[in-house]
Design a protein around this motif. Structure first.
Motif, short mmCIF file in Angstrom:
data_model
loop_
_atom_site.label_atom_id
_atom_site.label_comp_id
_atom_site.label_asym_id
_atom_site.label_seq_id
_atom_site.Cartn_x
_atom_site.Cartn_y
_atom_site.Cartn_z
N PHE A 173 0.84 -1.19 0.00
CA PHE A 173 0.00 0.00 0.00
C PHE A 173 0.89 1.25 0.00
O PHE A 173 2.08 1.18 0.29
CB PHE A 173 -0.91 0.01 1.23
N GLY A 174 0.27 2.38 -0.31
CA GLY A 174 0.96 3.66 -0.21
C GLY A 174 2.22 3.73 -1.06
O GLY A 174 2.24 3.30 -2.22
N LYS A 175 3.29 4.26 -0.48
CA LYS A 175 4.54 4.45 -1.22
C LYS A 175 5.15 3.12 -1.65
O LYS A 175 5.86 3.06 -2.67
CB LYS A 175 5.53 5.24 -0.37
N SER A 176 4.89 2.07 -0.88
CA SER A 176 5.42 0.76 -1.26
C SER A 176 4.76 0.26 -2.54
O SER A 176 5.42 -0.30 -3.42
CB SER A 176 5.20 -0.25 -0.13
N SER A 177 3.44 0.47 -2.65
CA SER A 177 2.75 0.12 -3.89
C SER A 177 3.26 0.97 -5.05
O SER A 177 3.49 0.46 -6.15
CB SER A 177 1.24 0.29 -3.71
N ASP A 178 3.41 2.26 -4.79
CA ASP A 178 3.94 3.16 -5.84
C ASP A 178 5.30 2.68 -6.33
O ASP A 178 5.61 2.77 -7.52
CB ASP A 178 4.07 4.58 -5.30
N LYS A 179 6.11 2.18 -5.40
CA LYS A 179 7.47 1.73 -5.75
C LYS A 179 7.44 0.63 -6.79
O LYS A 179 8.30 0.58 -7.69
CB LYS A 179 8.18 1.26 -4.48
N VAL A 180 6.46 -0.26 -6.70
CA VAL A 180 6.35 -1.34 -7.69
C VAL A 180 6.26 -0.76 -9.10
O VAL A 180 6.97 -1.17 -10.02
CB VAL A 180 5.11 -2.22 -7.40
N PRO A 222 9.89 -11.57 -16.08
CA PRO A 222 10.98 -11.44 -15.13
C PRO A 222 11.75 -10.12 -15.22
O PRO A 222 12.77 -9.96 -14.56
CB PRO A 222 11.89 -12.61 -15.50
N LEU A 223 11.24 -9.19 -16.01
CA LEU A 223 11.95 -7.94 -16.25
C LEU A 223 12.24 -7.19 -14.96
O LEU A 223 13.27 -6.53 -14.82
CB LEU A 223 11.13 -7.06 -17.21
N ILE A 224 11.32 -7.28 -14.00
CA ILE A 224 11.45 -6.49 -12.77
C ILE A 224 11.85 -7.33 -11.56
O ILE A 224 11.93 -6.81 -10.43
CB ILE A 224 10.13 -5.76 -12.45
N ASP A 225 12.12 -8.61 -11.75
CA ASP A 225 12.31 -9.53 -10.62
C ASP A 225 13.39 -9.06 -9.65
O ASP A 225 13.16 -8.97 -8.44
CB ASP A 225 12.65 -10.93 -11.13
N ASP A 226 14.59 -8.79 -10.15
CA ASP A 226 15.70 -8.44 -9.28
C ASP A 226 15.43 -7.16 -8.50
O ASP A 226 15.68 -7.09 -7.30
CB ASP A 226 16.99 -8.30 -10.09
N ALA A 227 14.88 -6.17 -9.19
CA ALA A 227 14.61 -4.89 -8.53
C ALA A 227 13.54 -5.03 -7.46
O ALA A 227 13.62 -4.41 -6.39
CB ALA A 227 14.19 -3.85 -9.56
N ILE A 228 12.53 -5.86 -7.71
CA ILE A 228 11.47 -6.08 -6.72
C ILE A 228 12.04 -6.77 -5.48
O ILE A 228 11.76 -6.38 -4.34
CB ILE A 228 10.33 -6.92 -7.32
N HIS A 229 12.86 -7.79 -5.68
CA HIS A 229 13.45 -8.49 -4.54
C HIS A 229 14.34 -7.56 -3.72
O HIS A 229 14.32 -7.59 -2.48
CB HIS A 229 14.25 -9.70 -5.04
N GLN A 230 15.09 -6.72 -4.39
CA GLN A 230 15.98 -5.80 -3.68
C GLN A 230 15.18 -4.72 -2.95
O GLN A 230 15.49 -4.38 -1.80
CB GLN A 230 16.95 -5.15 -4.67
N ALA A 231 14.14 -4.20 -3.59
CA ALA A 231 13.37 -3.11 -2.99
C ALA A 231 12.65 -3.54 -1.73
O ALA A 231 12.51 -2.75 -0.78
CB ALA A 231 12.38 -2.56 -4.01
#
Length: 221
Positions: free
Chosen positions: A76-83, A174-183
């Motif tokens: 939710f919120g900024k975390s959702s925006d981050k996705v 899988p384009l965003i996989d690494d960034a999602i795991h790191q974030a």
């Protein structure tokens, strides 16, 4: 009425003049589940209420061997925006032209405008363990995990729709996989499979069409 008509058919098939349609609350709920792209954040439900709804729905969804391979992260919120900022950055790098990217960005912004996002994962550790424990079925467990994930996604989507919450299912992995795991500091063995933005319904879904029944179904007695 349906039960009486069905009993008449059992006693005398000549009285069966048409197709009997069973009333189904489940099908009514499923028909209400649509891809909603015009999302807003005007919901009365709290993040905790939605999180609990997702948890209970996923837990009640079936998986092969009761393997429970589905993982869900609700943001939710900024975390959702981050996705969606991660999605935007990834797609900007591969856009064919600025004009093409602007159309893509508008779509991403519509997801970002929602109330939250659900990330769906498969726990690959369990899949690999099952492959080792049941070698005769080893080739199937990855596919069965996908089936379990699809069932959970369908169930959550329908449960959200029942509460008047719009959603759609997206696949930027899988384009965003690494960034999602790191974030979000997620376990490395959780494989991202889909993203579900959700929120208030700011515009209805478009018309839905179906293939002819003859192309999709067969009745064999």
């Amino acid at each position: 009425p349906y039960r009486r008509q069905r009993q008449m058919c059992i006693r005398d098939r000549n009285k069966c003049t048409g197709v009997i349609i069973m009333n189904s609350q489940f099908n009514s709920l499923s028909a209400n589940r649509r891809s909603i792209y015009a999302l807003g954040d005007n919901l009365s439900q709290t993040p905790e209420e939605i999180f609990d709804l997702v948890k209970q729905t996923v837990k009640n969804s079936p998986t092969a061997f009761n393997s429970q391979t589905v993982r869900a992260v609700v943001l939710f919120g900024k975390s959702s925006d981050k996705v969606w900022e991660i999605v935007e950055d990834a797609l900007r790098k591969i856009a064919k032209s600025p004009d093409a990217f602007e159309q893509t960005k508008a779509k991403i912004d519509s997801f970002k405008a929602g109330y939250g996002t659900i990330l769906y994962f498969t726990d690959t550790t369990i899949v690999h363990q099952l492959e080792n424990d049941y070698p005769s079925y080893a080739a199937n467990f990855a596919n069965w995990a996908e089936q379990g994930l699809g069932g959970a996604q369908q169930a959550v989507w329908t449960a959200l729709a029942e509460q008047g919450i719009g959603a759609s299912l997206q696949h930027y992995n899988p384009l965003i996989d690494d960034a999602i795991h790191q974030a979000f500091n997620l376990p490395a063995d959780w494989q991202l499979r889909a993203e579900m933005p959700f929120g208030s319904i700011e515009a209805p879904a478009g018309e839905k069409t179906h293939l002819d029944d003859e192309e999709m179904f067969k009745l064999i007695k």
